[in-house]
Structures are given as C-alpha cells and as structure tokens.
Design an enzyme around this catalytic site. Structure first.
Site, short mmCIF file in Angstrom:
data_model
loop_
_atom_site.label_atom_id
_atom_site.label_comp_id
_atom_site.label_asym_id
_atom_site.label_seq_id
_atom_site.Cartn_x
_atom_site.Cartn_y
_atom_site.Cartn_z
N SER A 237 0.83 -1.22 0.00
CA SER A 237 0.00 0.00 0.00
C SER A 237 0.86 1.26 0.00
O SER A 237 2.01 1.26 0.45
CB SER A 237 -0.90 0.03 1.23
OG SER A 237 -1.70 -1.12 1.29
N1 SAH Z 1 -0.93 -4.96 3.77
C1 SAH Z 1 -0.09 -5.27 2.63
C2 SAH Z 1 -0.73 -4.85 1.32
C3 SAH Z 1 -1.52 -5.93 0.85
S1 SAH Z 1 -2.24 -5.95 -0.75
C4 SAH Z 1 1.28 -4.67 2.73
O1 SAH Z 1 1.57 -3.97 3.70
O2 SAH Z 1 2.10 -4.95 1.86
C5 SAH Z 1 -3.56 -7.05 -0.30
C6 SAH Z 1 -3.16 -8.45 0.04
O3 SAH Z 1 -4.35 -9.12 0.42
C7 SAH Z 1 -2.55 -9.23 -1.11
O4 SAH Z 1 -1.32 -9.77 -0.73
C8 SAH Z 1 -3.58 -10.34 -1.36
O5 SAH Z 1 -3.02 -11.57 -1.76
C9 SAH Z 1 -4.23 -10.46 0.00
N2 SAH Z 1 -5.58 -11.05 -0.02
C10 SAH Z 1 -6.56 -10.91 -0.95
N3 SAH Z 1 -7.65 -11.61 -0.58
C11 SAH Z 1 -7.35 -12.20 0.61
C12 SAH Z 1 -8.10 -13.06 1.49
N4 SAH Z 1 -9.34 -13.44 1.21
N5 SAH Z 1 -7.48 -13.47 2.62
C13 SAH Z 1 -6.21 -13.10 2.91
N6 SAH Z 1 -5.47 -12.29 2.11
C14 SAH Z 1 -6.04 -11.85 0.98
#
Ligand code: SAH
Length: 236
Positions: free
Chosen positions: A86
C-alpha cells in the site's frame, strides 16, 4: 582493515540516505494528511506516534529488489503475484483510524509484503496477519523475522473468515477490498474495538469504511475516503 573500514563507511552512508528518504516520505504523508485526513480522522494530522514508527521501519526491506529505488515514494508498488504494497499515506491513515494502543492484539487481513504488519507491530503487543497467497505469506514471514518483529504471526488462508483461534481482536485492518464487511470479522472484533476496511466491488469505486463495535455490541459504520485496493479474493 582499510577495506573493511571502507565497506563500513559505505553501509553507514546508505543507512543515512535511507533514513533521510524516510524523513522525506513522512513529510509527504503529513502534507497529504492536511488535505484529506479530515474526512477519515476528524483532524488534518496523523498521530505523531505513527509517523515516528514510519520514520524507522525500512520500507525498502519489504519490496522486491527492482522496486527498492522507489521504496520511499508515496505510492503503492508491485510485490509480485499481481499484488501491491500500500501507499505509505494509506498505511499511516489506516493505522491511525485503528486507534492502536500498547497491549492490544490486532488482526490484519492481507499480509502482502508484511510492511503494514511491521508498522502495527511497533504500536501494539501482538499482530496476527493472514494472507491467501502462500508464497507472499512465506516471504513476508521471512522479512518480518529478519527485521526482528517477533510479535507478528503470519497465517495462511482466506482472511474473510478471520483467525478464530486468536480472536477476539482489539482492532482489525483489512487491506484488500471486499463487496461487504465480512460477518466473521465483525464477530471476532472485541466490544470497544475498531475495524478499518475498504468496501467496493473489484477495482470499481471503493470507500474506506470505519466500523466501531460499541461496548453493548452494536455496530456503527462510517464511510470515509474513496480508495483503490486490490480485491479481497475468496477460497483460493
Ligand atoms: N498490507 C499489505 C498490502 C496488501 S495488498 C502490505 O503492507 O504490503 C492485499 C493483500 O491481500 C494481497 O497480498 C492479497 O493476496 C491479499 N488477499 C486478498 N484476498 C485475501 C483473502 N481473502 N485473505 C487473505 N489475504 C487476501
């Protein structure tokens, strides 16, 4: 000796550069907050405790090698598997909306790079973070360990269902957008706790929502800013 000293000086120089890049990143977060944080926080500044943490946590250690040069720009970056780390302003804003306090146990859904978990780990007692893409979970776990964040546990699975074995949580942050607020996450939130979650379908308009679970268990939901998150995927 001279060679070792030269290497040490070079490493120290790089560390200084990274520290000043982080200071500049935080200054941009503060500027951005003056413009838009009011809608989400009711004030135009980010809690200084959070800014202090973001001046320390090495974002460059959470991005792939080809993104290191961009690590302190205030924008999301690709981390592989179609996912992103993010934007730093959004990390600061969502962390602030969560109203963290020392001693808390919080859940993050969507570990991704592990950066947001590292920021939370500096502010609360225990962080549980769940990621659905296994290689991302493995890499994030490795990075968090390498950075010494022993108070973060990375779980693998569909975060829609939360992490019931570690519940209830003082705060829950979802970093992928779903088309609703997952009921299992509401169940796993403590009375008095807060949840921050982007809601909207796919890549279409999403709103960052703030959910308050009051002491009597009743829920209050607030809509804040428009945001752009990757989708919360289901049942991989
Ligand atoms: N918080 C992260 C940014 C994440 S982007 C950081 O600091 O880098 C969103 C993430 O959510 C992705 O890695 C994606 O694979 C994950 N994601 C999407 N759907 C999900 C679900 N149902 N359960 C767990 N993770 C999920």
């Amino acid at each position: 000796m001279a060679f070792a000293a030269a290497i040490a000086a070079r490493v120290a120089g790089a560390a200084d550069e990274e520290a000043s890049a982080r200071t500049a990143m935080v200054a941009r977060i503060e500027e951005h907050a003056r413009d838009v944080a009011g809608e989400a926080l009711g004030r135009s500044w980010i809690d200084p405790r959070i800014l202090e943490v973001m001046r320390r946590v090495p974002r460059h250690a959470f991005v792939p090698p080809d993104q290191v040069a961009h690590a302190y720009e205030d924008r999301p970056l690709p981390i592989g598997h179609g996912q992103t780390i993010s934007q730093p302003f959004i990390v600061a804003l969502m962390t602030d909306m969560l109203r963290t306090a020392t001693g808390q146990v919080v859940l993050e859904v969507g570990t991704g790079s592990g950066y947001q978990a590292a920021v939370l780990a500096e502010l609360v007692q225990t962080v549980h973070s769940i990621e659905i893409i296994r290689p991302l979970a493995d890499e994030a776990e490795w990075r968090l360990r390498a950075q010494g964040h022993a108070n973060v546990t990375v779980h693998r699975g569909d975060g829609y269902y939360g992490v019931p074995e570690a519940a209830p949580f003082d705060g829950i942050m979802v970093t992928a957008a779903g088309d609703n607020i997952p009921p299992p996450l509401l169940d796993q939130l403590k009375p008095g706790g807060w949840m921050v979650i982007p809601v909207g379908s796919g890549f279409a308009l999403q709103l960052l929502m703030l959910v308050e679970k009051r002491q009597d268990g009743r829920l209050r939901t607030y809509q804040t800013l428009p945001v752009a998150f990757v989708p919360l995927v289901r049942g991989l």
